[in-house]
Design an enzyme around this catalytic site. Structure first.
Site, mmCIF file in Angstrom:
data_model
loop_
_atom_site.group_PDB
_atom_site.id
_atom_site.type_symbol
_atom_site.label_atom_id
_atom_site.label_comp_id
_atom_site.label_asym_id
_atom_site.label_seq_id
_atom_site.Cartn_x
_atom_site.Cartn_y
_atom_site.Cartn_z
ATOM 1 N N SER A 79 10.983 -12.824 20.525
ATOM 2 C CA SER A 79 11.232 -12.216 19.854
ATOM 3 C C SER A 79 12.251 -11.935 20.556
ATOM 4 O O SER A 79 13.069 -13.107 20.268
ATOM 5 C CB SER A 79 10.580 -10.529 20.564
ATOM 6 O OG SER A 79 10.592 -8.932 20.311
ATOM 7 N N HIS B 120 11.134 -12.674 14.844
ATOM 8 C CA HIS B 120 10.670 -11.369 14.036
ATOM 9 C C HIS B 120 11.656 -10.325 14.149
ATOM 10 O O HIS B 120 12.303 -10.794 15.013
ATOM 11 C CB HIS B 120 9.701 -10.890 14.338
ATOM 12 C CG HIS B 120 9.172 -10.081 15.390
ATOM 13 N ND1 HIS B 120 7.698 -9.605 16.378
ATOM 14 C CD2 HIS B 120 10.318 -9.959 16.933
ATOM 15 C CE1 HIS B 120 7.919 -9.568 17.680
ATOM 16 N NE2 HIS B 120 9.119 -9.410 17.942
#
Length: 731
Positions: free
Chosen positions: A116, A139
């Protein structure tokens, strides 16, 4: 060994070393910065990014504060994190890139995982190295929003904006266009990379083989290592005392040989509770029942290790509760006292209760009631100003003098949209300008027209004079297949279950009609000519009247159930003597007839023959009978064919009246009783996915020179249970 059994010296050390240093109250979370060889400083980023209530974290403030004191020519950033706050991650990335721009070599090593926003931090490295068993994950940003549908859609746009900002950092590292990463975000998936995959994608520069353990390496005692790190952070005098506790029989070598210690600052030594004593007492060990030195040492180590685990767990729990309120001086002072004292009788629960008591004195949260929300960008504000200007001309709202589009015609707003989309309108006639505003891929004009039309459509639907929502129940359907509405209607009575007896399944009555959605719809268009002619009727009145028509159409379907008397699932008509909901001999509305309908409904029975009390809520009547119905409702005395001013009106103010002309078209005399839909399911109205209003779909017109709009309403009505409805055919 419990915390209470831990020697005071060791408790004091653990308490003091677990507490944040006074000069770093902001807290750096799971982060450590330390000097290494060859003019290199290591920065460890372990754990979650950003402030957290539940765990230690790495904050942007903590990283920036620590980097301020670093003068090394090389910064080695080691990462093991699943991610966290986007804003903190971006700030850490920018702080590291600023170091690189200032001539410092920034190298990143991913020790375990960079997922992330932690993967974005890794992109700050001049070089990024990953062991072959490490992982990286990218993401789209995500978050939680609350509000109405417009606010939720706006929050989605905010997330997309964050995604665009993040994409630039990955693009800068890989050399790929930012749009490639934005496309990855749009999939909504997590994108995982091994070390080799990351190198191939340009996200990492080098993949290395993870070090194999040496056959000659001795196993590491994790608890002992943790204890050594704690003692290494303590003042020398106290550390020596603790070594004496751990090695009571070791006199052949200095204590420093057993456990290596780094020298603490004099300020830290002065802060220690034991350092304040001018004559510190050497700890003594019991001598009775002498035990071999090796056993004593092992027992001491185990006792100390157990105590370390216990007190650190307690202190971690205490810190998790207190840290979010450190900006409250009273909370911070209380926390420091508890940790410094290492009092084993004070539990984490005790601390939590005391913190709540401290905060309650001010009756407001320690951080206030402020919240940070993302604001609108310039494009959103511009589109909102245009919509307000159009609504102002329609007469829905009042645009203030600061609105730059106040008083603009539709053609002038179309020009503004085209120019903001990059169209050079110089030399173009009005028809071409409006056409560009409609067709340019980045023009806001079609969306603006759609927003105004959608509001007009909703306004017309809401203001339509329809009464069916009062006596029907809305339900949500997921598709267009016939639905039996499981869960609606009546449930069978409960059985008496004796001790040890068997519980049996109950059932719903299946007398209701199946509900099958249908689509109601019409089309209208907004042409270039309408925009040039400044035809607000096409933009406001047409969709508004279509909204009224949509609700009227659904009302037709509801009232047709009353007038058509459909056959129910049991093969019997909705209003029938078998259902005990049809008055055999019709009569005018009067005190006696209304009371008769009340009794008829109240004595309904279920399929098992049990009485089901159904109170009369609404009297649904033709418009021609509404006056008589109100007289019966409001009269003090009985209303009947012969005037009587002595007998009380026993149904006075006991029901509500609903009148509708569609009943007049069917019968001027028939009237109906309906129960409260919140208690009994009489007629249900189903909506696709629960959407109880029409919506618009648009496309660039092919048959018309402009934009075509399709108004849709996916809904249907059906009778669910006959006991909630009754009919008097009238006289």
């Amino acid at each position: 060994m419990t915390i209470k059994q831990l020697p005071q010296a060791l408790r004091a050390i653990l308490a003091r070393t677990d507490a944040p240093a006074p000069e770093s109250k902001a807290g750096s979370g799971s982060m450590e910065i330390r000097a290494a060889a060859d003019n290199t400083t290591e920065l460890l980023i372990y754990g979650s990014i950003g402030d957290s209530w539940w765990e230690e974290t790495v904050t942007a403030r903590g990283v920036v504060d620590q980097l301020a004191a670093v003068k090394s020519a090389r910064l080695l950033v080691r990462i093991n994190s699943y991610g966290g706050s986007v804003t903190d991650g971006i700030a850490i990335y920018n702080a590291l890139r600023a170091r690189s721009a200032a001539g410092v070599t920034v190298d990143v090593e991913i020790d375990g995982i960079a997922a992330s926003i932690a993967s974005l931090i890794a992109m700050a490295g001049d070089t990024v190295t990953m062991p072959d068993n490490a992982l990286m994950m990218l993401h789209a940003p995500w978050g939680v929003a609350a509000g109405n549908s417009a606010e939720i859609r706006e929050y989605a746009d905010v997330l997309d904006t964050y995604g665009k900002a993040m994409a630039t950092s990955y693009a800068a590292k890989t050399g790929k266009p930012a749009s490639e990463f934005e496309a990855m975000w749009s999939s909504g998936k997590d994108h995982w990379y091994t070390a080799a995959d990351a190198v191939d994608a340009g996200l990492a520069d080098k993949a290395i083989v993870a070090a194999e353990p040496s056959e000659d390496a001795e196993p590491v005692d994790a608890n002992a290592a943790a204890l050594q790190r704690l003692i290494a952070r303590a003042p020398q005098k106290i550390a020596a005392q603790v070594r004496g506790l751990l090695h009571p029989s070791d006199t052949s070598t200095p204590a420093t040989a057993a456990l290596p210690v780094t020298t603490s600052s004099s300020a830290a030594a002065e802060a220690s509770p034991l350092a304040e004593s001018s004559t510190p007492q050497e700890p003594t060990m019991p001598q009775a029942n002498a035990t071999p030195a090796a056993d004593v040492t092992a027992a001491s180590r185990q006792a100390a290790t157990d105590a370390v685990a216990a007190i650190r767990n307690r202190n971690a729990d205490i810190k998790a509760m207190a840290e979010p309120h450190f900006n409250n001086p009273a909370v911070r002072a209380y926390y420091d006292d508890v940790v410094a004292s290492a009092d084993p009788d004070v539990s984490a629960g005790d601390v939590g209760a005391q913190i709540l008591a401290i905060l309650a004195k001010d009756a407001t949260p320690a951080a206030g009631n402020a919240r940070v929300v993302a604001g609108e960008d310039d494009r959103d504000k511009n589109r909102a100003a245009m919509a307000t200007a159009i609504d102002s001309r329609i007469g829905v709202v009042q645009a203030d003098g600061s609105n730059p589009y106040r008083g603009h015609t539709l053609a002038e707003i179309a020009r503004a949209c085209a120019e903001r989309a990059g169209v050079n309108t110089r030399g173009m006639d009005r028809m071409d300008i409006v056409g560009s505003a409609f067709t340019h891929s980045t023009s806001d004009f079609p969306l603006l027209m759609g927003n105004v039309a959608q509001k007009a459509l909703r306004r017309g639907y809401e203001e339509a004079a329809e009464t069916f929502p009062l006596f029907t129940r809305p339900v949500s359907l997921t598709d267009f297949k016939p639905t039996t509405l499981a869960g609606l209607g009546r449930f069978s009575d409960l059985d008496v279950v004796r001790e040890g007896g068997e519980f049996k399944y109950g059932t719903f009555n299946e007398a209701g009609s199946a509900l099958k959605l249908v689509t109601y719809g019409k089309m209208f268009s907004i042409t270039r000519q309408a925009v040039i002619n400044d035809d607000l009727n096409a933009l406001a009145d047409v969709p508004r009247k279509m909204g009224q028509a949509a609700k009227r159409t659904l009302g037709n379907a509801v009232f047709s159930i009353l007038t058509s008397n459909p056959t129910m699932a049991d093969g019997v008509a909705l209003f029938h003597a078998t259902h005990n909901n049809l008055v055999g001999t019709g009569s005018l509305i009067s005190t006696t007839s209304v009371d008769g309908m009340r009794v008829l409904m109240a004595l309904q029975k279920d399929s098992d023959g049990n009485t089901v009390y159904v109170p009369l809520k609404y009297l649904v009547v033709p418009v021609t009978q509404a006056g008589l119905a109100r007289t019966v409702l409001e009269s003090q005395f009985e209303v009947s064919a012969t005037k009587n001013n002595t007998t009380p009106n026993i149904v006075r103010n006991s029901f509500e009246i609903i009148e509708d002309p569609r009943l007049d078209a069917h019968s001027l005399t028939a009237w109906y009783g309906i129960a409260d839909p919140a208690m009994y399911d009489g007629i249900a109205v189903g909506y696709l996915d629960g959407k109880q209003e029409p919506y618009l779909e648009s496309k660039q017109g092919w048959n018309v020179d402009g934009t075509e709009w399709k108004v849709r309403l996916d809904a249907a009505a059906a009778a669910v249970d006959h006991i909630a409805l009754a009919k008097n055919p009238g006289a």
